[in-house]
Design an enzyme around this catalytic site. Structure first.
Site, short mmCIF file in Angstrom:
data_model
loop_
_atom_site.label_atom_id
_atom_site.label_comp_id
_atom_site.label_asym_id
_atom_site.label_seq_id
_atom_site.Cartn_x
_atom_site.Cartn_y
_atom_site.Cartn_z
N GLY A 197 0.96 -1.28 -0.01
CA GLY A 197 0.12 -0.06 0.05
C GLY A 197 0.86 1.29 -0.05
N SER A 214 0.11 5.80 -1.66
CA SER A 214 -0.75 6.70 -1.07
C SER A 214 -0.61 6.62 0.35
CB SER A 214 -2.13 6.44 -1.17
OG SER A 214 -2.63 5.15 -0.60
N GLY A 215 -0.93 8.17 0.80
CA GLY A 215 -0.89 8.12 2.19
C GLY A 215 0.26 7.70 3.12
N ILE A 216 0.03 7.18 4.26
CA ILE A 216 1.22 7.03 5.10
C ILE A 216 2.20 5.69 4.61
CG2 ILE A 216 0.24 7.67 7.26
CD1 ILE A 216 -0.71 4.76 7.93
N GLY A 217 1.56 5.12 3.43
CA GLY A 217 2.60 4.13 2.87
C GLY A 217 3.54 4.92 2.24
N SER A 249 -5.74 -1.18 14.09
CA SER A 249 -6.44 0.28 14.37
C SER A 249 -6.72 0.08 15.73
CB SER A 249 -7.49 0.43 13.32
OG SER A 249 -8.40 1.49 13.96
N TYR A 252 -14.91 -3.71 8.88
CA TYR A 252 -13.36 -3.06 9.02
C TYR A 252 -13.05 -3.42 10.21
CZ TYR A 252 -9.79 0.35 9.15
OH TYR A 252 -8.56 1.12 9.18
#
Length: 322
Positions: free
Chosen positions: A38, A41-44, A171, A204
């Site tokens: 991943g 995008s984002g924190i990846g 999470s 989730y």
């Protein structure tokens, strides 16, 4: 109590670069070969970028070759400015497809690529019920089963390059009901009412609980082979994971959020911090160990492991070769 609170706040505010600085030379980051899923995008992206700039050999995994190339070009520009010997390479893989995972892992292994840190960062959050190419409920299929299959295939490489670490993004939302295996199996069936057990938050939560249990399960089975595993909460971050969820931006504006730089911190901490061997299998938040994963018994972990192995065995039995 005041000093404890201030310390907690300081850990909350840490960026991935702060963690690199805290770990220092003892982290052996320059000898690390790291695969990040991943990573487009984002924190990846931030995770891969910071680790590469710190001197690691980083493999960025994504399902869009166009996005991968763009991310690699951007990071390489920074690496050239630093004149470092580290590097980033792209690895194409679609976690929505077990065949794609198999091909990716086989190619990675065939090239004799060293690997001693595997960061399972990719994750999805669905508003509507969907199944993967292989008929798995997609949130669990991508967030856990796909990652578990990838880990299974790459395990010989991780063992060959020990000591190795597996870092799994979970999470705080994993806290909740235990895994409902009957419901999970039903949602991954071909029955017309397969979606009856699906819920946006519930699915989730179940996938994030699976991520947390996976770290415990890996620890119990591979710690004697110098493989350690950690699950973590990256924080609430404004990424595109909930972009398709109605009203998500409205609700999240009331929640304290981390920047991308802060969101990657705990991942980098679990990947590099020296001396975490005795914390293997545990859950981390704000670059600090917690007891959130400790309540699960060995029996819980064994049932979870057997279920995961069963799903992978059943769904990969007839996969075509590369």
């Amino acid at each position: 109590m005041g000093s404890s609170d201030s310390r907690s706040q300081s850990r909350y505010n840490m960026t991935a670069q702060d963690v690199i600085n805290e770990c220092g030379e003892n982290s052996k980051v320059k000898q690390s070969h790291i695969l990040v899923t991943g990573a487009t995008s984002g924190i990846g992206i931030e995770t891969g970028r910071v680790l590469a700039l710190a001197g690691a050999k980083v493999y960025l995994m994504g399902r869009s070759e166009i996005k991968l190339q763009q991310v690699i070009e951007n990071i390489n520009k920074e690496l050239q400015q630093k004149a470092t010997s580290s590097s980033v390479q792209g690895v194409f893989c679609d976690l929505n497809s077990l065949t794609s995972i198999k091909k990716c892992a086989e190619k990675f292994i065939s090239e004799n690529t060293p690997l001693n840190i595997l960061i399972l960062n990719a994750g999805i959050f669905n508003y509507n019920f969907t199944q993967t190419i292989d008929g798995l409920e997609q949130v669990m299929g991508v967030n856990h089963i796909g990652h578990a299959y990838l880990t299974q295939l790459l395990m010989p490489t991780l063992i060959a390059n020990t000591p190795s670490r597996i870092v799994i993004l979970s999470s705080e939302l994993h806290a909740g009901p235990p895994l409902n295996y009957q419901a999970l199996d039903h949602m991954s069936s071909t029955q017309t009412n397969a979606k009856k057990d699906f819920g946006m938050i519930r699915s989730y939560q179940q996938s994030k609980l699976a991520n947390t249990l996976f770290a415990r399960a890996l620890t119990s089975r591979y710690k004697d082979k110098q493989i350690t595993a950690y699950s973590l909460h990256p924080g609430v971050i404004a990424t595109n994971i909930t972009s398709k969820v109605p009203c998500a931006s409205f609700f999240t504006k009331f929640i304290k959020k981390k920047s991308l730089e802060q969101g990657a911190a705990t991942t980098v901490f679990c990947a590099l911090k020296p001396g975490l061997e005795n914390e293997s299998g545990r859950f981390f938040n704000d670059s600090t160990v917690t007891d959130l994963a400790d309540k699960w018994t060995d029996n819980d972990i064994n049932i979870f492991w057997e279920w995961t192995e069963k799903i992978i065995r059943q769904r990969t039995a007839n996969l075509s070769g590369t």
